[in-house]
Motif scaffolding. Structure first.
Motif, PDB file in Angstrom:
ATOM      1  N   THR A  57      79.496 -11.275  -4.003  1.00 12.92           N
ATOM      2  CA  THR A  57      80.365 -11.318  -2.821  1.00 12.92           C
ATOM      3  C   THR A  57      81.277 -12.532  -2.863  1.00 12.92           C
ATOM      4  OG1 THR A  57      78.735 -12.551  -1.553  1.00 12.92           O
ATOM      5  CG2 THR A  57      78.654 -10.155  -1.384  1.00 12.92           C
ATOM      6  N   LYS A  58      80.871 -13.575  -3.575  1.00  9.04           N
ATOM      7  CA  LYS A  58      81.738 -14.747  -3.672  1.00  9.04           C
ATOM      8  C   LYS A  58      82.488 -14.776  -4.991  1.00  9.04           C
ATOM      9  CE  LYS A  58      79.074 -17.612  -0.545  1.00  9.04           C
ATOM     10  NZ  LYS A  58      78.089 -18.689  -0.415  1.00  9.04           N
ATOM     11  N   PHE A  89      72.507 -24.233  -2.045  1.00 10.61           N
ATOM     12  CA  PHE A  89      73.827 -24.438  -1.462  1.00 10.61           C
ATOM     13  C   PHE A  89      74.663 -23.168  -1.340  1.00 10.61           C
ATOM     14  CE2 PHE A  89      73.395 -28.839  -1.112  1.00 10.61           C
ATOM     15  CZ  PHE A  89      72.849 -29.354  -2.275  1.00 10.61           C
ATOM     16  N   GLY A  90      74.197 -22.081  -1.928  1.00  8.71           N
ATOM     17  CA  GLY A  90      74.996 -20.863  -1.851  1.00  8.71           C
ATOM     18  C   GLY A  90      76.341 -21.021  -2.491  1.00  8.71           C
ATOM     19  N   ILE A  91      76.406 -21.612  -3.692  1.00  9.19           N
ATOM     20  CA  ILE A  91      77.686 -21.916  -4.304  1.00  9.19           C
ATOM     21  C   ILE A  91      78.427 -20.686  -4.804  1.00  9.19           C
ATOM     22  CG2 ILE A  91      77.117 -24.254  -5.003  1.00  9.19           C
ATOM     23  CD1 ILE A  91      76.152 -23.200  -7.612  1.00  9.19           C
ATOM     24  N   GLY A  92      77.726 -19.603  -5.045  1.00  6.88           N
ATOM     25  CA  GLY A  92      78.428 -18.382  -5.423  1.00  6.88           C
ATOM     26  C   GLY A  92      78.520 -18.105  -6.902  1.00  6.88           C
ATOM     27  N   VAL A  93      77.869 -18.934  -7.741  1.00  9.46           N
ATOM     28  CA  VAL A  93      78.038 -18.745  -9.179  1.00  9.46           C
ATOM     29  C   VAL A  93      77.460 -17.413  -9.659  1.00  9.46           C
ATOM     30  CG1 VAL A  93      75.928 -20.003  -9.700  1.00  9.46           C
ATOM     31  CG2 VAL A  93      77.727 -19.861 -11.409  1.00  9.46           C
ATOM     32  N   PHE A  94      76.417 -16.917  -8.976  1.00 10.58           N
ATOM     33  CA  PHE A  94      75.846 -15.626  -9.393  1.00 10.58           C
ATOM     34  C   PHE A  94      75.976 -14.589  -8.294  1.00 10.58           C
ATOM     35  CE2 PHE A  94      74.525 -17.612 -13.070  1.00 10.58           C
ATOM     36  CZ  PHE A  94      73.554 -18.574 -12.910  1.00 10.58           C
ATOM     37  N   GLN A 150      86.167 -21.408  -3.814  1.00 10.06           N
ATOM     38  CA  GLN A 150      84.863 -22.047  -3.644  1.00 10.06           C
ATOM     39  C   GLN A 150      84.150 -22.177  -4.988  1.00 10.06           C
ATOM     40  OE1 GLN A 150      81.078 -21.696  -0.603  1.00 10.06           O
ATOM     41  NE2 GLN A 150      82.649 -20.151  -0.532  1.00 10.06           N
ATOM     42  N   ILE A 151      84.364 -21.180  -5.833  1.00 11.74           N
ATOM     43  CA  ILE A 151      83.746 -21.268  -7.163  1.00 11.74           C
ATOM     44  C   ILE A 151      84.352 -22.422  -7.949  1.00 11.74           C
ATOM     45  CG2 ILE A 151      83.433 -20.102  -9.362  1.00 11.74           C
ATOM     46  CD1 ILE A 151      82.843 -17.659  -8.093  1.00 11.74           C
ATOM     47  N   LEU A 189      71.452 -23.992 -12.122  1.00 11.64           N
ATOM     48  CA  LEU A 189      72.399 -23.145 -11.406  1.00 11.64           C
ATOM     49  C   LEU A 189      71.688 -22.254 -10.393  1.00 11.64           C
ATOM     50  CD1 LEU A 189      74.857 -22.203 -14.283  1.00 11.64           C
ATOM     51  CD2 LEU A 189      75.266 -23.715 -12.361  1.00 11.64           C
ATOM     52  N   TYR A 249      85.125 -18.053 -15.030  1.00 11.87           N
ATOM     53  CA  TYR A 249      85.696 -17.897 -13.698  1.00 11.87           C
ATOM     54  C   TYR A 249      87.140 -18.354 -13.632  1.00 11.87           C
ATOM     55  CZ  TYR A 249      80.994 -16.755 -12.208  1.00 11.87           C
ATOM     56  OH  TYR A 249      79.775 -16.166 -12.078  1.00 11.87           O
ATOM     57  N   GLY A 305      81.004 -14.335  -8.041  1.00 14.39           N
ATOM     58  CA  GLY A 305      80.184 -14.691  -9.183  1.00 14.39           C
ATOM     59  C   GLY A 305      79.680 -13.465  -9.921  1.00 14.39           C
ATOM     60  N   TYR A 334      89.679 -15.759 -12.051  1.00 13.05           N
ATOM     61  CA  TYR A 334      90.299 -16.111 -10.772  1.00 13.05           C
ATOM     62  C   TYR A 334      91.321 -17.223 -10.981  1.00 13.05           C
ATOM     63  CZ  TYR A 334      85.953 -13.776  -9.501  1.00 13.05           C
ATOM     64  OH  TYR A 334      84.917 -12.895  -9.417  1.00 13.05           O
ATOM     65  N   PRO A 349      81.452 -26.638  -1.337  1.00 13.70           N
ATOM     66  CA  PRO A 349      80.975 -25.258  -1.234  1.00 13.70           C
ATOM     67  C   PRO A 349      79.729 -25.162  -0.366  1.00 13.70           C
ATOM     68  CG  PRO A 349      81.226 -25.908  -3.519  1.00 13.70           C
ATOM     69  CD  PRO A 349      81.383 -27.136  -2.707  1.00 13.70           C
ATOM     70  N   GLY A 350      79.641 -24.065   0.332  1.00 15.65           N
ATOM     71  CA  GLY A 350      78.468 -23.872   1.176  1.00 15.65           C
ATOM     72  C   GLY A 350      78.902 -23.485   2.572  1.00 15.65           C
ATOM     73  N   PHE A 382      82.758 -25.453  -6.619  1.00 19.99           N
ATOM     74  CA  PHE A 382      81.382 -25.582  -7.080  1.00 19.99           C
ATOM     75  C   PHE A 382      81.375 -26.146  -8.498  1.00 19.99           C
ATOM     76  CE2 PHE A 382      77.906 -24.718  -9.603  1.00 19.99           C
ATOM     77  CZ  PHE A 382      78.212 -23.729 -10.506  1.00 19.99           C
ATOM     78  N   GLN A 405      88.648 -17.080  -1.265  1.00 21.80           N
ATOM     79  CA  GLN A 405      87.199 -17.300  -1.339  1.00 21.80           C
ATOM     80  C   GLN A 405      86.804 -17.814  -2.707  1.00 21.80           C
ATOM     81  OE1 GLN A 405      84.332 -17.426  -0.028  1.00 21.80           O
ATOM     82  NE2 GLN A 405      84.827 -16.905   2.072  1.00 21.80           N
ATOM     83  N   ARG A 406      87.532 -17.379  -3.716  1.00 25.24           N
ATOM     84  CA  ARG A 406      87.156 -17.770  -5.078  1.00 25.24           C
ATOM     85  C   ARG A 406      87.398 -19.248  -5.336  1.00 25.24           C
ATOM     86  NH1 ARG A 406      85.324 -13.559  -3.978  1.00 25.24           N
ATOM     87  NH2 ARG A 406      85.975 -11.536  -4.780  1.00 25.24           N
TER      88      ARG A 406
END
Lengths: 119, 254, 556
Positions: free
Chosen positions: C247-248, C239-244, B180-181, C232, B68, C250, B72, B149-150, B184, B177-178
């Motif tokens: 839309t975020k 938590f909806g972190i977005g790793v997979f 957030q990754i 993960l 990532y 992942g 990003y 994140p969340g 995380f 938005q990225r």
């Protein structure tokens, strides 16, 4: 035959010397050596931090990782005594590194060879 | 300085030479091991194998980071620059110091100095706890800035940095938005690391208690040795986390 | 030699008794079992637990086959069917196949085979069992709470975003069970490296030990990646972190890379110990040393090593790059080679041997045939062009059941029957056990051979409805499953019976080589009165003959 040999180990019966391994773990690293490693680690941390503020383009992450690897190596070799351990321990460490790098690079090969234009 | 514990005869590394050993006998000698040496070697080997599993465990997280960060990059370095260099660097130095004291603790156990063992373990714990406190402080700062994140994640800082007094280039909303990754991964990796440190601190307290009683200054050094391996490994993970998370792109020309 | 051509040699039943002191009666009481450090008792605890979970997993298999009797989705709702195959997969893979041979037979026999008194870390061994039980209970909890329907592969984003079933509980359960596996592997590696008796060099080890060693390497290096993957998934769900999450930003495929990085080596974790069993049984029941010992030993390690580099063959159609697909396809071809080497070596072991057909040998022959078919179909699947058509069909289902059930489960049963006399001191009734073996074999072929055809004809996996033209094959498959079920029930019954009524086995009913056969059955808690010295090669039947010639077997 199943025979007794409770404590007297004849080399011919135990050629790989399993029950009385070479006393490699008896080598004791001195506090002075530890201090040297400690100092090196602190200096290298400072270097890493300072170099990060200089724009070296692609070399920045390379240098940072290289220094981190060097620091990790001296921690492994001296703080964790790996330099003075048996070949088995050294091979164990090596195989761990190998597997870690395989995970990283082989997975990376998929992502890098995709034509998503993201790499 | 004398480097050996038992020096009736020089130890060689050639297995062809057979030496008669005065077998060290310890009360902690388990029956299924022939000698205390074998037990110590086995214990150490076992701990190294456990550390291998830890490398592979963190490996997944490091790969996610690698992926990532490359996808990003803009989001990653912008987000990374919100982390505090003084706190991160100080923490690195603190953890290295903690590791130094742990190494000294192992030495103290090997040369059977009980008091020094206790003191070095005390300093190891103190520096470890200091690290965790600073880390908690850093997390609090992120919480305040809506970087967790969340549901409460807020990208406005990255879309419009000037309005928040941040000297970064603004990011497009989707790239913002990225970030957030990034966060995380920041919380995931430092959190996983902190979890290992907390476990280590608890074990240290237990070891301290036993060291005070003299359990480890009479020749039985395996627990101290093996815990030292664990503690140093946790230290090494941080040595990589520091540049990867804090120092992505700190050039002053932002 | 008796006229019924068997090598079984039992002591005179009129006077034979179980040894007065053995690991089973050394201590009494439930706590002496629940707090034991004795690897043999822990092995027995594992045997009971995995048998329990095997039958639960088997029940789900029965339900699946019941639904598939008819083309219409008429037995259960779609979601429920998904839960059936998910629970079947999770239980069978993680709670049965992975620990089956290592945690039961390996735990019991390996220290004895190398001449040690126990594993290196007995308490970790016990912890391993408790983690297994905890993982199993958590999975049962997930089941009772409503089940999970992601498939055992937990593919994202389905498992992270589109389902509201008990993914978290199930993932946590497997996380815990994974540590059980890691600790077992760690224990084995340290034991094999550091606790071999004097004279037991690496190349005098029984091949069973080599196989367990290779599987342990996989357990230690691969399972942690599963742990982080599940972590993960949990974080993503909670938590909806977005790793997979695309839309975020992942990548769902990242999950698959990490998941299969473990799960492919996992299949080798499952099969390698079984191959170790087969080496032992084929040698014993041909009265011949294993052909090409070194090749078989090295091939175990080679399978372990290569097995780490082929995982993306589970992802050919998922979106990996063409380059990646090519590389992994090539590597998959390579990984078949060491397995084939083993099969050839076993075949050459049989050649010119004195073959007898006791029950373990029947299971071993079953293994040889079925594993070979399964393995060869794996090569079909490894070739990219074929896989595009065959993946996610019943061909895959048939392939892995051939290697896992026709291969591994048969090997497990072979091992249980082979070492049952050693572990319990009792022999099981031979005729009914042979019947069970044959029943299993016939039932297996009937169940899974039609599935190859179904897959080739295009029937997708994980569907509970199908076009009517597939019904005949499905009915055959279900009929076979019924026969198979009977075949698996029988050992439960007669092995249980044998505990009380079986013939006394004596030290070496099979006249096998190996240190475990030189001690009493059941063994003492400390295995050996004095640590043995190994002075002969593995599978040395001449040495055995010499020993038996000079042995006193009767009094007076």
């Amino acid at each position: 035959m199943v025979e007794t040999t409770a404590h007297h180990h004849d080399q011919s019966e135990d050629p790989t010397n399993v029950t009385n391994p070479e006393h490699t773990s008896h080598h004791i690293v001195t506090p002075a050596q530890y201090g040297l490693v400690f100092g090196t680690l602190l200096i290298l941390t400072a270097v890493t931090c300072l170099v990060a503020f200089i724009d070296l383009k692609w070399a920045n992450p390379v240098i940072a990782l290289f220094i981190a690897c060097f620091k990790a190596s001296i921690v492994v070799l001296f703080f964790m005594h790996a330099k003075y351990q048996s070949r088995l321990i050294k091979m164990t460490i090596g195989s761990g590194l190998f597997m870690f790098l395989s995970l990283i690079f082989m997975t990376l090969s998929d992502y890098m060879s995709r034509s998503w234009g993201l790499w | 300085m004398d480097n050996s514990v038992a020096t009736e005869h020089p130890h060689t590394h050639e297995t062809a030479v057979h030496v008669e050993h005065a077998h060290v006998s310890l009360p902690q000698h388990r029956h299924h091991f022939e000698t205390v040496e074998q037990q110590r070697e086995a214990g150490s080997f076992g701990m190294w194998l456990f550390l291998l599993t830890e490398i592979m465990f963190f490996g997944g997280l490091f790969f996610a980071y690698l992926l990532y960060r490359n996808w990003y990059y803009d989001a990653f370095f912008t987000a990374s620059n919100q982390l505090s260099i003084p706190l991160g660097t100080a923490n690195t130095a603190i953890l290295i110091t903690s590791g130094f004291f742990m190494a000294l603790a192992v030495w103290s156990a090997e040369v059977r100095k009980r008091k020094m063992l206790v003191w070095t373990l005390v300093f190891t714990v103190l520096f470890g706890i200091a690290f965790l406190c600073i880390k908690g402080q850093e997390w609090h700062i992120e919480w305040v800035h809506h970087h967790i994140p969340g549901a409460h994640y807020d990208i406005s800082e990255f879309v419009n940095p000037a309005a928040h007094g941040i000297h970064e280039k603004p990011l497009a909303p989707d790239m913002a938005q990225r970030t957030q990754i990034f966060f995380f991964l920041y919380f995931g990796m430092t959190g996983m690391h902190a979890l290992h440190m907390v476990i280590g601190v608890f074990i240290l307290f237990w070891l301290l208690r036993r060291a005070y009683r003299g359990d480890f200054s009479a020749g039985y050094v395996a627990p101290i040795e093996n815990f030292g391996l664990y503690w140093h490994f946790v230290d090494i993970v941080w040595l990589f986390l520091y540049p990867l998370l804090y120092l992505i792109n700190r050039h002053p020309l932002r | 030699m008796s006229s019924t051509a068997t090598i079984v040699s039992l002591p005179d039943q009129a006077t034979a008794r179980l040894p007065k002191v053995n690991y089973l009666n050394k201590e009494h009481g439930l706590l002496s079992w629940l707090l034991t450090g004795d690897h043999k008792r822990i092995a027995m605890l594992y045997l009971i637990s995995i048998t329990f979970f095997f039958f639960i997993g088997g029940a789900f298999a029965g339900l699946i086959r019941l639904e598939l009797l008819t083309p219409q989705p008429d037995l259960v709702a779609a979601d429920t069917y998904n839960k059936f195959f998910t629970m079947h997969g999770i239980i069978m893979v993680f709670l049965f196949l992975v620990p089956s041979v290592p945690a039961t037979i390996g735990n019991f026999l390996m220290p004895i085979m190398i001449g040690a008194k126990d594993l290196a870390f007995p308490k970790i061994n016990l912890l391993s069992w408790y983690l297994y039980v905890l993982g199993g209970i958590m999975l049962l909890a997930a089941l009772v709470l409503g089940g999970v329907d992601t498939g055992w592969t937990f593919t994202t984003p389905l498992s992270t975003h589109y389902l509201n079933t008990h993914v978290i509980t199930a993932a946590l359960a497997i996380f815990v069970a994974g540590f059980s596996s890691i600790f077992t592997g760690l224990n084995f590696i340290v034991t094999i490296h550091r606790m071999r008796c004097p004279g037991m060099t690496w190349f005098r080890l029984p091949l069973f030990v080599w196989s367990n060693y290779a599987a342990s390497l996989l357990m230690v290096l691969g399972t942690p990646v599963l742990a982080i993957t599940l972590t993960l998934v949990l974080l993503e769900r909670v938590f909806g972190i977005g790793v997979f999450d695309p839309t975020k930003g992942g990548d769902p495929l990242l999950f698959q890379h990490l998941f299969w990085f473990y799960s492919h080596p996992a299949v080798y974790i499952m099969i390698l110990p079984g191959m170790g069993v087969i080496s032992e049984t084929i040698s014993t029941f041909s009265r011949k040393r294993v052909f090409g010992y070194t090749a078989v030993a090295f091939s175990s390690v080679a399978i372990a090593l290569f097995g780490f580099f082929v995982w993306a063959h589970h992802m050919f159609i998922m979106g990996i790059s063409n380059y990646s697909a090519l590389v992994f396809s090539l590597l998959t071809m390579l990984v078949a080679v060491p397995s084939a080497i083993k099969v050839f070596n076993w075949a050459f072991t049989l050649q010119k041997g004195s073959i007898t057909f006791e029950t373990p040998m029947l299971y071993s022959f079953g293994f040889l045939g079925l594993f070979t078919i399964g393995g060869v179909t794996g090569v079909f699947l490894g070739s990219l062009g074929m896989d595009i058509h065959l993946t996610e069909t019943y061909f895959i289902v048939a392939h892995f059941h051939f290697v896992m059930v026709g291969g591994m489960l048969m090997a497990f049963l072979a091992g249980i029957h082979f070492w049952w006399p050693k572990m319990t001191g009792r022999m099981y009734p031979e005729s009914i056990s042979k019947l069970a073996a044959v029943t299993t074999f016939i039932g297996f072929i009937l169940t899974f051979m039609p599935q190859f055809i179904l897959g080739y004809l295009g029937m997708p996996r994980r569907y509970h409805a199908y076009p009517p033209e597939y019904q005949v094959l499905n009915v055959l498959s279900t009929a076979g499953a019924t026969v198979l079920g009977v075949g698996y029930m029988l050992p439960l019954l007669y092995l249980g019976w044998s505990l009380k009524y079986g013939a006394i086995a004596g030290n070496n009913p099979w006249q096998a080589t190996g240190l475990e056969w030189q001690i009493q059955s059941p063994p003492l808690t400390e295995n050996f009165i004095e640590i043995p010295i190994m002075d002969h090669e593995a599978y040395d039947y001449e040495w055995l003959e010499q020993k038996q010639k000079n042995e006193v077997t009767t009094v007076g």
